[in-house]
Design a protein around this motif. Structure first.
Motif, PDB file in Angstrom:
ATOM      1  N   LEU A   1       0.848  -1.200   0.000  1.00 33.73           N
ATOM      2  CA  LEU A   1       0.000   0.000   0.000  1.00 33.73           C
ATOM      3  C   LEU A   1       0.876   1.239   0.000  1.00 33.73           C
ATOM      4  N   MET A   2       0.732   2.060  -1.020  1.00 30.92           N
ATOM      5  CA  MET A   2       1.572   3.248  -1.160  1.00 30.92           C
ATOM      6  C   MET A   2       0.702   4.502  -1.199  1.00 30.92           C
ATOM      7  N   LEU A   3       1.061   5.490  -0.381  1.00 29.28           N
ATOM      8  CA  LEU A   3       0.358   6.770  -0.408  1.00 29.28           C
ATOM      9  C   LEU A   3       0.765   7.523  -1.672  1.00 29.28           C
ATOM     10  N   ARG A   4      -0.220   7.962  -2.434  1.00 33.70           N
ATOM     11  CA  ARG A   4       0.072   8.695  -3.667  1.00 33.70           C
ATOM     12  C   ARG A   4       0.793  10.007  -3.367  1.00 33.70           C
ATOM     13  N   ASN A   5       1.431  10.549  -4.389  1.00 32.40           N
ATOM     14  CA  ASN A   5       2.031  11.874  -4.255  1.00 32.40           C
ATOM     15  C   ASN A   5       0.954  12.931  -4.072  1.00 32.40           C
ATOM     16  N   SER A   6       1.222  13.901  -3.224  1.00 35.78           N
ATOM     17  CA  SER A   6       0.375  15.080  -3.068  1.00 35.78           C
ATOM     18  C   SER A   6       1.196  16.299  -3.450  1.00 35.78           C
ATOM     19  N   VAL A   7       0.537  17.272  -4.097  1.00 36.05           N
ATOM     20  CA  VAL A   7       1.267  18.398  -4.675  1.00 36.05           C
ATOM     21  C   VAL A   7       0.528  19.704  -4.421  1.00 36.05           C
ATOM     22  N   LEU A   8       1.311  20.739  -4.133  1.00 39.80           N
ATOM     23  CA  LEU A   8       0.818  22.116  -4.174  1.00 39.80           C
ATOM     24  C   LEU A   8       1.586  22.823  -5.280  1.00 39.80           C
ATOM     25  N   LEU A   9       0.871  23.315  -6.290  1.00 39.04           N
ATOM     26  CA  LEU A   9       1.480  24.052  -7.391  1.00 39.04           C
ATOM     27  C   LEU A   9       1.393  25.544  -7.095  1.00 39.04           C
ATOM     28  N   ILE A  10       2.524  26.231  -7.144  1.00 35.46           N
ATOM     29  CA  ILE A  10       2.581  27.640  -6.797  1.00 35.46           C
ATOM     30  C   ILE A  10       3.373  28.389  -7.869  1.00 35.46           C
ATOM     31  N   THR A  11       2.854  29.517  -8.314  1.00 32.12           N
ATOM     32  CA  THR A  11       3.537  30.274  -9.361  1.00 32.12           C
ATOM     33  C   THR A  11       4.704  31.062  -8.771  1.00 32.12           C
ATOM     34  N   GLU A  12       5.586  31.517  -9.645  1.00 32.32           N
ATOM     35  CA  GLU A  12       6.716  32.339  -9.195  1.00 32.32           C
ATOM     36  C   GLU A  12       6.213  33.604  -8.506  1.00 32.32           C
ATOM     37  N   LYS A  13       5.183  34.199  -9.064  1.00 29.83           N
ATOM     38  CA  LYS A  13       4.631  35.428  -8.488  1.00 29.83           C
ATOM     39  C   LYS A  13       4.109  35.178  -7.080  1.00 29.83           C
ATOM     40  N   GLN A  14       3.396  34.072  -6.892  1.00 27.46           N
ATOM     41  CA  GLN A  14       2.886  33.732  -5.561  1.00 27.46           C
ATOM     42  C   GLN A  14       4.035  33.437  -4.610  1.00 27.46           C
ATOM     43  N   SER A  15       5.063  32.764  -5.110  1.00 30.71           N
ATOM     44  CA  SER A  15       6.233  32.458  -4.291  1.00 30.71           C
ATOM     45  C   SER A  15       6.927  33.736  -3.828  1.00 30.71           C
ATOM     46  N   GLU A  16       7.011  34.713  -4.712  1.00 30.28           N
ATOM     47  CA  GLU A  16       7.622  35.996  -4.347  1.00 30.28           C
ATOM     48  C   GLU A  16       6.813  36.694  -3.258  1.00 30.28           C
ATOM     49  N   LYS A  17       5.502  36.596  -3.344  1.00 32.01           N
ATOM     50  CA  LYS A  17       4.642  37.205  -2.314  1.00 32.01           C
ATOM     51  C   LYS A  17       4.904  36.562  -0.954  1.00 32.01           C
ATOM     52  N   VAL A  18       5.051  35.250  -0.953  1.00 35.57           N
ATOM     53  CA  VAL A  18       5.319  34.541   0.303  1.00 35.57           C
ATOM     54  C   VAL A  18       6.619  35.051   0.917  1.00 35.57           C
ATOM     55  N   GLU A  19       7.652  35.190   0.096  1.00 29.85           N
ATOM     56  CA  GLU A  19       8.956  35.650   0.586  1.00 29.85           C
ATOM     57  C   GLU A  19       8.877  37.082   1.109  1.00 29.85           C
ATOM     58  N   LYS A  20       8.165  37.946   0.396  1.00 36.62           N
ATOM     59  CA  LYS A  20       8.041  39.340   0.826  1.00 36.62           C
ATOM     60  C   LYS A  20       7.337  39.457   2.174  1.00 36.62           C
ATOM     61  N   MET A  21       6.458  38.493   2.458  1.00 38.16           N
ATOM     62  CA  MET A  21       5.750  38.503   3.739  1.00 38.16           C
ATOM     63  C   MET A  21       6.588  37.887   4.857  1.00 38.16           C
ATOM     64  N   GLY A  22       7.791  37.446   4.534  1.00 35.66           N
ATOM     65  CA  GLY A  22       8.655  36.850   5.552  1.00 35.66           C
ATOM     66  C   GLY A  22       8.197  35.483   5.993  1.00 35.66           C
ATOM     67  N   LEU A  23       7.515  34.757   5.090  1.00 39.93           N
ATOM     68  CA  LEU A  23       7.000  33.429   5.416  1.00 39.93           C
ATOM     69  C   LEU A  23       7.627  32.381   4.504  1.00 39.93           C
ATOM     70  N   THR A  24       7.374  31.127   4.815  1.00 38.39           N
ATOM     71  CA  THR A  24       7.683  30.034   3.903  1.00 38.39           C
ATOM     72  C   THR A  24       6.358  29.426   3.455  1.00 38.39           C
ATOM     73  N   VAL A  25       6.392  28.670   2.364  1.00 36.18           N
ATOM     74  CA  VAL A  25       5.158  28.053   1.877  1.00 36.18           C
ATOM     75  C   VAL A  25       4.569  27.115   2.924  1.00 36.18           C
TER      76      VAL A  25
END
Length: 533
Positions: free
Chosen positions: A371-395
């Motif tokens: 029994l194998m747990l399937r892969n789970s994914v969060l897809l995030i754009t570069e623009k969204q990633s930049e917003k996260v960094e500007k807020m001083g957070l990690t995904v």
């Protein structure tokens, strides 16, 4: 493309049972056969090879040839179908409902996990051949679970009255759904490919099973994916002896009930996913899929006037096995009887009910798959990633509950300290002195001291909350930007993969989407994958 990983148990979206399984907690070892590590597949191959009848292979290949008639079969898929007749060929399987236009994103992740696992095993075991299988849940009758998908925050709905197995449903009315879908897409960018795919799948095929096979084959046929429809008379013939032990002897009811009892004793946090019935089969005809129950000495099909004596039921089972449809408890056994299967790849909920089944498989002499747990994914754009960094957070912070995330951010950016922990600690120290004084003077005074301590701690909690609310108002812009970002990545405060349809991501990524998933996702990963694109 950047890849970031978070352990599943740190996301807050996976059950205690699944997290303990991933940790290979010793108390859970009786409930599965082998843990899906690369080094364990050799023994699984040997066990399945010794326990899978050669005659089943010819039945399987014959049925697949029939099911693929009229389908544009890729060279890789045809090679895989043909190879299933050989004793050194095995399968890895995922299953899914016939959701309209694939439904949620994780439909893709399930199949990619399965394809990638087959590739890894083929490299690891060059003397064997491993085929990726998508098992269509064509006999399900929960139409309301599969008759829609989400696009741009709206529900694209197939509004139809439906009964019986969903796979047999005619595609009438899906032309109207196509018009709604096409209108929502508009005419810019990559929309033509999506429109053509929907039109060819659903307007060019007579039933939902045929449409879903076309769609999955279009997306993954070049990877050699083989699609199996269990609603098949020849395949059902192989299930007949097991259906008899279920209907007459109630074997799964007894074995699975015992397993559920054992699991429940291990932890109150282990939620039971499915419960067995005394009879785990439906009676199936066009427009009809209803449970079989033993009632007043006869086998009755509920919500109908159909009754069988035991002899009549056994005659019906032998003559028309296609009329007997396994439920969620019996379907896994059906899969493992007809396929030379090594591993099932599924989501957390699926693995939770598979963990209830091992004793039943042992009782009827069928090898239990890994029994194998399937892969789970969060897809995030570069623009969204930049917003996260500007807020001083990690995904990873965005996986937090929204109120906790907001409170964290407010504390981080506030120019005053909103953490009253030091004051609470000082208060506790002061009250310890008062407790000591009460012990020496009048012990009846202890209750009053305790009440005062609780009151003052509660007062500090209230002050802390009021101060946070005030700071939220003062820093409203930060709160709004943060919640907007989290809501975009976690729609309806749920995982992206459970809400969005692949078409929404395809509009951003185009034909690179599936190749990127195939290249990036590791089926042996123990982590939730974040892909920045």
């Amino acid at each position: 493309m950047e890849v970031e990983c978070i352990p599943f148990k740190e996301t807050g979206y996976f059950s205690r049972l699944i997290c303990d399984y991933l940790d290979q907690k010793e108390t859970l070892s009786p409930f599965y056969n082998r843990y899906p590590k690369p080094e364990n597949f050799g023994d699984q191959i040997k066990e399945k090879a010794a326990n899978y009848p050669k005659s089943n292979r010819s039945v399987l290949v014959g049925s697949l040839i029939e099911q693929y008639k009229g389908v544009n079969v890729s060279k890789e898929t045809q090679k895989n179908i043909d190879s299933l007749g050989s004793e050194n060929t095995f399968t890895v399987v995922t299953g899914h409902q016939l959701n309209l236009f694939t439904g949620p994103l994780y439909f893709l992740y399930k199949i990619v996990s399965t394809i990638n696992l087959a590739k890894r095993l083929n490299k690891q075991h060059p003397d064997q051949h491993v085929v990726p299988i998508y098992w269509m849940a064509s006999e399900d009758h929960d139409f309301d679970e599969i008759n829609y998908f989400n696009l741009h925050g709206k529900k694209v709905l197939w509004n139809k009255k439906a009964t019986g197995a969903v796979g047999r449903l005619p595609t009438d009315g899906l032309d109207e759904v196509f018009e709604i879908f096409a209108s929502e897409l508009g005419n810019l960018g990559l929309t033509d490919r999506l429109k053509d795919l929907f039109k060819e799948a659903y307007l060019g095929h007579a039933t939902l099973t045929e449409a879903t096979r076309y769609l999955a084959n279009s997306l993954f046929g070049e990877e050699g994916l083989v699609i199996v429809d269990g609603d098949d008379k020849e395949l059902k013939k192989l299930l007949v002896p097991y259906a008899k032990t279920d209907i007459l002897d109630h074997t799964p009811f007894e074995e699975i009930s015992g397993t559920i009892n054992k699991l429940s004793k291990l932890s109150t946090d282990y939620n039971i996913q499915v419960n067995p019935r005394e009879i785990n089969y439906f009676y199936l005809k066009d427009g009809l899929r209803e449970r079989i129950v033993l009632k007043k000495g006869k086998y009755h099909v509920i919500n109908t006037h159909i009754d069988f004596t035991e002899e009549e039921l056994l005659d019906e089972l032998e003559a028309y096995p296609e009329r007997f449809s396994p439920n969620v408890v019996a379907r896994p056994l059906y899969q493992e009887v007809i396929l030379p299967n090594l591993c099932y790849i599924g989501g957390g909920g699926e693995l939770a009910y598979w963990l209830e089944l091992k004793a039943y498989f042992e009782k009827v002499g069928v090898t239990f798959p890994m029994l194998m747990l399937r892969n789970s994914v969060l897809l995030i754009t570069e623009k969204q990633s930049e917003k996260v960094e500007k807020m001083g957070l990690t995904v990873s912070h965005l996986f937090m509950k929204q109120h906790s995330l907001i409170n964290k951010k407010i504390r981080d950016i506030s120019n005053i300290d909103i953490d009253f922990s030091p004051q609470k600690k000082l208060l506790e120290e002061q009250f310890q002195q008062m407790y000591a004084l009460a012990e020496k003077t009048d012990k009846s005074f202890l209750g009053a001291v305790k009440a005062q301590e609780v009151k003052q701690k509660k007062g500090l909690d209230n002050l802390e909350k009021r101060l946070l609310r005030a700071q939220k108002r003062k820093l409203k812009d930060h709160v709004v930007r943060l919640t907007d970002l989290q809501n975009a990545l976690f729609p309806n405060r749920s995982l992206q993969e459970r809400q969005l349809n692949f078409s929404e991501i395809y509009l951003e990524m185009g034909d690179d989407m599936i190749p990127l998933l195939l290249e990036t996702l590791d089926p042996f990963s123990q982590d939730f994958t974040i892909l920045k694109h």
